[in-house]
Design a protein around this motif. Structure first.
Motif, PDB file in Angstrom:
ATOM      1  N   ASP A  15       0.836  -1.214   0.000  1.00 52.87           N
ATOM      2  CA  ASP A  15       0.000   0.000   0.000  1.00 52.87           C
ATOM      3  C   ASP A  15       0.863   1.254   0.000  1.00 52.87           C
ATOM      4  O   ASP A  15       0.545   2.244  -0.663  1.00 52.87           O
ATOM      5  N   GLU A  16       1.969   1.213   0.740  1.00 51.25           N
ATOM      6  CA  GLU A  16       2.846   2.381   0.831  1.00 51.25           C
ATOM      7  C   GLU A  16       3.522   2.683  -0.505  1.00 51.25           C
ATOM      8  O   GLU A  16       3.590   3.838  -0.936  1.00 51.25           O
ATOM      9  N   VAL A  17       4.040   1.655  -1.176  1.00 52.38           N
ATOM     10  CA  VAL A  17       4.709   1.902  -2.462  1.00 52.38           C
ATOM     11  C   VAL A  17       3.697   2.343  -3.514  1.00 52.38           C
ATOM     12  O   VAL A  17       3.991   3.184  -4.380  1.00 52.38           O
ATOM     13  N   HIS A  18       2.465   1.823  -3.444  1.00 55.32           N
ATOM     14  CA  HIS A  18       1.419   2.244  -4.375  1.00 55.32           C
ATOM     15  C   HIS A  18       1.053   3.711  -4.124  1.00 55.32           C
ATOM     16  O   HIS A  18       0.911   4.497  -5.078  1.00 55.32           O
ATOM     17  N   ARG A  19       0.907   4.075  -2.851  1.00 54.97           N
ATOM     18  CA  ARG A  19       0.596   5.475  -2.522  1.00 54.97           C
ATOM     19  C   ARG A  19       1.686   6.412  -3.012  1.00 54.97           C
ATOM     20  O   ARG A  19       1.420   7.478  -3.574  1.00 54.97           O
ATOM     21  N   PHE A  20       2.945   6.018  -2.817  1.00 56.28           N
ATOM     22  CA  PHE A  20       4.059   6.870  -3.204  1.00 56.28           C
ATOM     23  C   PHE A  20       4.133   7.039  -4.723  1.00 56.28           C
ATOM     24  O   PHE A  20       4.329   8.151  -5.225  1.00 56.28           O
ATOM     25  N   ALA A  21       3.960   5.940  -5.464  1.00 59.39           N
ATOM     26  CA  ALA A  21       4.039   6.004  -6.933  1.00 59.39           C
ATOM     27  C   ALA A  21       2.876   6.795  -7.516  1.00 59.39           C
ATOM     28  O   ALA A  21       3.063   7.643  -8.395  1.00 59.39           O
ATOM     29  N   ILE A  22       1.656   6.524  -7.046  1.00 60.79           N
ATOM     30  CA  ILE A  22       0.497   7.208  -7.612  1.00 60.79           C
ATOM     31  C   ILE A  22       0.482   8.687  -7.209  1.00 60.79           C
ATOM     32  O   ILE A  22      -0.014   9.549  -7.951  1.00 60.79           O
ATOM     33  N   GLY A  23       1.057   9.006  -6.055  1.00 65.69           N
ATOM     34  CA  GLY A  23       1.172  10.404  -5.647  1.00 65.69           C
ATOM     35  C   GLY A  23       2.073  11.178  -6.592  1.00 65.69           C
ATOM     36  O   GLY A  23       1.777  12.329  -6.967  1.00 65.69           O
ATOM     37  N   TYR A  24       3.183  10.555  -6.989  1.00 67.06           N
ATOM     38  CA  TYR A  24       4.087  11.189  -7.959  1.00 67.06           C
ATOM     39  C   TYR A  24       3.395  11.334  -9.313  1.00 67.06           C
ATOM     40  O   TYR A  24       3.528  12.368  -9.991  1.00 67.06           O
ATOM     41  N   HIS A  25       2.637  10.318  -9.700  1.00 65.91           N
ATOM     42  CA  HIS A  25       1.909  10.372 -10.972  1.00 65.91           C
ATOM     43  C   HIS A  25       0.898  11.518 -10.973  1.00 65.91           C
ATOM     44  O   HIS A  25       0.804  12.286 -11.949  1.00 65.91           O
ATOM     45  N   HIS A  26       0.145  11.677  -9.905  1.00 61.66           N
ATOM     46  CA  HIS A  26      -0.855  12.751  -9.825  1.00 61.66           C
ATOM     47  C   HIS A  26      -0.187  14.123  -9.842  1.00 61.66           C
ATOM     48  O   HIS A  26      -0.696  15.061 -10.461  1.00 61.66           O
ATOM     49  N   ALA A  27       0.964  14.238  -9.168  1.00 67.37           N
ATOM     50  CA  ALA A  27       1.673  15.520  -9.153  1.00 67.37           C
ATOM     51  C   ALA A  27       2.118  15.915 -10.551  1.00 67.37           C
ATOM     52  O   ALA A  27       1.999  17.080 -10.951  1.00 67.37           O
ATOM     53  N   ARG A  28       2.618  14.933 -11.317  1.00 63.64           N
ATOM     54  CA  ARG A  28       3.057  15.240 -12.687  1.00 63.64           C
ATOM     55  C   ARG A  28       1.863  15.558 -13.583  1.00 63.64           C
ATOM     56  O   ARG A  28       1.937  16.466 -14.419  1.00 63.64           O
ATOM     57  N   ARG A  29       0.783  14.872 -13.411  1.00 60.53           N
ATOM     58  CA  ARG A  29      -0.404  15.164 -14.223  1.00 60.53           C
ATOM     59  C   ARG A  29      -0.928  16.570 -13.940  1.00 60.53           C
ATOM     60  O   ARG A  29      -1.282  17.321 -14.859  1.00 60.53           O
ATOM     61  N   SER A  30      -0.962  16.942 -12.652  1.00 63.28           N
ATOM     62  CA  SER A  30      -1.446  18.280 -12.293  1.00 63.28           C
ATOM     63  C   SER A  30      -0.542  19.350 -12.873  1.00 63.28           C
ATOM     64  O   SER A  30      -1.009  20.366 -13.416  1.00 63.28           O
ATOM     65  N   LYS A  31       0.760  19.141 -12.781  1.00 59.40           N
ATOM     66  CA  LYS A  31       1.701  20.126 -13.305  1.00 59.40           C
ATOM     67  C   LYS A  31       1.556  20.272 -14.814  1.00 59.40           C
ATOM     68  O   LYS A  31       1.558  21.388 -15.351  1.00 59.40           O
ATOM     69  N   ASN A  32       1.389  19.140 -15.498  1.00 60.74           N
ATOM     70  CA  ASN A  32       1.259  19.202 -16.950  1.00 60.74           C
ATOM     71  C   ASN A  32      -0.083  19.783 -17.364  1.00 60.74           C
ATOM     72  O   ASN A  32      -0.203  20.398 -18.429  1.00 60.74           O
ATOM     73  N   THR A  33      -1.124  19.588 -16.533  1.00 57.51           N
ATOM     74  CA  THR A  33      -2.422  20.204 -16.836  1.00 57.51           C
ATOM     75  C   THR A  33      -2.306  21.719 -16.769  1.00 57.51           C
ATOM     76  O   THR A  33      -2.806  22.446 -17.632  1.00 57.51           O
ATOM     77  N   PHE A  34      -1.612  22.209 -15.739  1.00 58.33           N
ATOM     78  CA  PHE A  34      -1.383  23.659 -15.643  1.00 58.33           C
ATOM     79  C   PHE A  34      -0.556  24.151 -16.828  1.00 58.33           C
ATOM     80  O   PHE A  34      -0.822  25.201 -17.397  1.00 58.33           O
ATOM     81  N   ARG A  35       0.470  23.382 -17.187  1.00 56.20           N
ATOM     82  CA  ARG A  35       1.333  23.791 -18.284  1.00 56.20           C
ATOM     83  C   ARG A  35       0.544  23.868 -19.587  1.00 56.20           C
ATOM     84  O   ARG A  35       0.706  24.776 -20.381  1.00 56.20           O
ATOM     85  N   SER A  36      -0.370  22.879 -19.784  1.00 56.25           N
ATOM     86  CA  SER A  36      -1.158  22.880 -21.013  1.00 56.25           C
ATOM     87  C   SER A  36      -2.101  24.066 -21.057  1.00 56.25           C
ATOM     88  O   SER A  36      -2.427  24.582 -22.130  1.00 56.25           O
ATOM     89  N   SER A  37      -2.577  24.554 -19.897  1.00 55.41           N
ATOM     90  CA  SER A  37      -3.439  25.738 -19.895  1.00 55.41           C
ATOM     91  C   SER A  37      -2.669  26.979 -20.309  1.00 55.41           C
ATOM     92  O   SER A  37      -3.214  27.894 -20.941  1.00 55.41           O
ATOM     93  N   LEU A  38      -1.385  27.046 -20.009  1.00 52.30           N
ATOM     94  CA  LEU A  38      -0.568  28.186 -20.431  1.00 52.30           C
ATOM     95  C   LEU A  38      -0.345  28.184 -21.938  1.00 52.30           C
ATOM     96  O   LEU A  38      -0.238  29.246 -22.570  1.00 52.30           O
ATOM     97  N   THR A  39      -0.252  26.999 -22.525  1.00 53.65           N
ATOM     98  CA  THR A  39       0.009  26.924 -23.968  1.00 53.65           C
ATOM     99  C   THR A  39      -1.174  27.402 -24.802  1.00 53.65           C
ATOM    100  O   THR A  39      -1.034  27.570 -26.018  1.00 53.65           O
ATOM    101  N   THR A  40      -2.350  27.640 -24.194  1.00 56.63           N
ATOM    102  CA  THR A  40      -3.486  28.201 -24.939  1.00 56.63           C
ATOM    103  C   THR A  40      -3.343  29.711 -25.131  1.00 56.63           C
ATOM    104  O   THR A  40      -4.110  30.321 -25.889  1.00 56.63           O
TER     105      THR A  40
END
Length: 610
Positions: free
Chosen positions: A529-554
């Motif tokens: 559970d801990e390794v899953h939480r850690f990996a998916i947390g990193y995945h969500h952080a990158r998705r959020s950052k890229n979502t913000f980045r994609s909003s700037l490209t508009t």
């Protein structure tokens, strides 16, 4: 590896099949190991054969052997006597050597009217009263601690009467383990009475103490001193309760030593419980730098240092030549010594208790608990590991339909998460979803870092065990990587059921069920559970950052490169939205036109002047 191994093996194979003692020498002729053998040829040749089956300590010793000599004896028992004598004389580096630090202990009664009760190892010329000496420091320490609790004497660093009323009483007062003279409300006569009762208890034992306290209680009641009688009554109850606890330990044991060992693969702790008159009067713990619990060698070293040998000795394991050791102990004692390995009943329970304390002592030295070490020992047995998995790395992959493919690595050290060693990986080798290839890439990069680090912490060390979140496919993918890179670390996968719960451990030999092992099941489930939480947390952080980045490209004039530079410079979208035009123009990769476009985007189309 020792370049002289072939020569040494050839010489060993020429030894006679007779009992004797062998002596290993280093290049400078220093004696580094002494051993005995029932058949010299068979025993000595084992050292210079394959090194794969040797413990680390034996491999280190063999690497330093330059030559050896031997002495033939008439019997294995004579070899044992000679071995003990030679080891005591030369103290070789690779034999188990125990320091005879059994000094004397004293009960100390501090000077002055408000002196405190404590135990010390040496007498000082400080005006205090010393009672002793006592041979067993464990007994003195335990007895003084019990006396202070029963008779509610202070154990703090406050000095009386100087510190009367300067601070509130500590926790011991509230849990009724101290009368709190620091309050200034305790009469000196009452304090001195408790001190005298404590000393009577220490000098006469619990039974005599109860008799004396009972007499004092009856006298107080006859004199109508009911409060004092009640206090003495409570002390009698405490003394009896403590005595009952001691009886539970071994109500049928007379004079006996109990010896057991616990090893984690690199170190071994030997624990000795010493009983006299049915009471545990001493306890000793020895930690040696060896992953092999050689009980025979320990017993020989231990009783070489001890002048007294009990009639009965219970140990936790059998070995070849046990009868010769019992005979040696009997000669040392002057009468027969029973050396046994109890299988059932109270004796077996005492041996198990002794082993548990050995595990606790070793665990404490490494910052763990016996419960955590117990789980690791169970994991070691389940997976067939050679050493205790003190340092475990676990990996998991996380992505969304192949996008933002990342991995997380967590570390457990001594059964607990080591968050400073956690690591994140962004999959770089390919696009799309492929958990097998992702896991192979991550472990490849991890082992490349190990090669570059050349020792140390973090990636500079190899784990004792690698656990992958996944089944046989992930294990096979990483196994190929490890074989190509010549990495030898135990590798297993953690398999989940259809409800995403840990179900089994899988390796090259198929699945191993863990549902029936409650503690191990809980441990592995938490880790997964801990390794899953850690990996998916990193995945969500990158998705959020890229979502913000994609909003700037508009925004007109802002592409992927400028959006990435803006986020790196301002850290968050909120900071970008609050920046003025000059700040935007000063950002990397920005021009006046692009800065104005970003400003207008966040301010409703207004220019800075408007």
């Amino acid at each position: 590896m020792n370049p002289k191994l072939p020569e040494l093996r050839k010489k060993a194979m020429a030894l006679p099949l007779l009992p004797g003692v062998y002596i290993m020498h280093a290049k400078d002729s220093e004696i580094i190991y002494i051993g005995k053998a029932k058949a010299l040829k068979n025993r000595v040749s084992q050292y210079f054969g394959s090194q794969n089956n040797h413990a680390e300590k034996v491999r280190r010793m063999v690497d330093n052997v330059d030559w050896f000599e031997y002495i033939i004896t008439d019997s294995e028992f004579e070899a044992l006597i000679l071995e003990c004598s030679l080891i005591k004389q030369h103290t070789p580096k690779y034999n188990i050597l125990l320091k005879d630090d059994k000094g004397y202990s004293y009960i100390r009664v501090g000077a002055g009217d408000w002196g405190k009760l404590s135990y010390v190892l040496q007498k000082q010329d400080d005006g205090a009263t010393y009672i002793g000496p006592y041979k067993s420091s464990y007994y003195v320490k335990s007895a003084v601690e019990e006396a202070n609790k029963i008779f509610m004497l202070p154990t703090c660093n406050r000095k009386f009467p100087q510190d009367f009323g300067k601070a509130r009483p500590c926790l011991n007062y509230h849990i009724k383990q101290c009368m709190a003279p620091c309050t200034g409300r305790v009469k000196l006569s009452e304090y001195r009475e408790s001190m005298e009762q404590a000393l009577d208890f220490l000098k006469g034992g619990s039974s005599n103490s109860v008799k004396q306290l009972t007499t004092q209680m009856e006298e107080a009641a006859e004199n109508l001193e009911f409060e004092r009688a009640a206090r003495i009554r409570d002390k009698i109850a405490a003394v009896k309760k403590m005595g009952d606890k001691q009886k539970v330990v071994a109500n049928k044991v007379l004079d006996e030593d109990v010896i057991a060992a616990f090893s984690d693969g690199t170190k071994t702790c030997f624990q000795v419980f010493r009983f006299e008159g049915g009471r545990l009067f001493d306890r000793e713990s020895f930690i040696v730098d060896s992953g092999e619990s050689d009980t025979e060698e320990f017993i020989l070293r231990y009783y070489t240092l001890r002048p007294d040998v009990p009639k009965n000795i219970a140990v936790d394991t059998e070995w070849e030549g046990m009868d010769e050791v019992a005979r040696w102990l009997s000669e040392k004692r002057g009468s027969k010594v029973n050396l046994t390995v109890p299988q059932r009943g109270e004796q077996a329970q005492l041996v198990n208790m002794c082993r548990s304390n050995a595990a606790e002592a070793l665990a404490q030295q490494k910052g763990a608990t016996v419960r955590e070490y117990g789980v690791l020992e169970e994991l070691k047995e389940l997976l067939g590991l050679d050493t205790l998995p003190e340092y475990i790395e676990s990996y998991d992959i996380s992505n969304l339909n192949g996008s933002e493919n990342v991995a997380g690595m967590i570390v457990y050290q001594n059964g607990k998460p080591l968050k400073s060693a956690y690591r994140k990986f962004k999959i770089k080798g390919f696009e799309g979803q492929d958990d097998y290839a992702s896991m192979a890439e991550v472990l490849t990069r991890r082992f490349e870092e190990y090669r570059r680090a050349e020792g140390g912490e973090g990636f500079g060390r190899l784990p004792d065990l690698i656990l992958l979140d996944g089944g046989a496919g992930q294990v096979h993918a990483v196994r190929d990587v490890m074989e190509k890179m010549d990495i030898d670390v135990p590798l297993f996968g953690l398999v989940k059921d259809d409800k995403h719960r840990t179900r089994a451990v899988t390796g090259d030999g198929g699945e191993i069920a863990i549902s029936s092992r409650r503690q191990l099941f809980t441990f592995l489930s938490k880790m997964q559970d801990e390794v899953h939480r850690f990996a998916i947390g990193y995945h969500h952080a990158r998705r959020s950052k890229n979502t913000f980045r994609s909003s700037l490209t508009t925004i007109d004039g802002v592409g992927e490169v400028r959006a990435k530079a803006l986020l790196k410079y301002f850290r968050t979208i909120d900071n970008i939205s609050k920046a003025d035009l000059e700040e935007l123009e000063a950002a990397p990769k920005m021009t006046k036109d692009s800065a104005l476009a970003v400003y207008r985007y966040f301010h409703g189309g207004d220019s800075p002047q408007e």
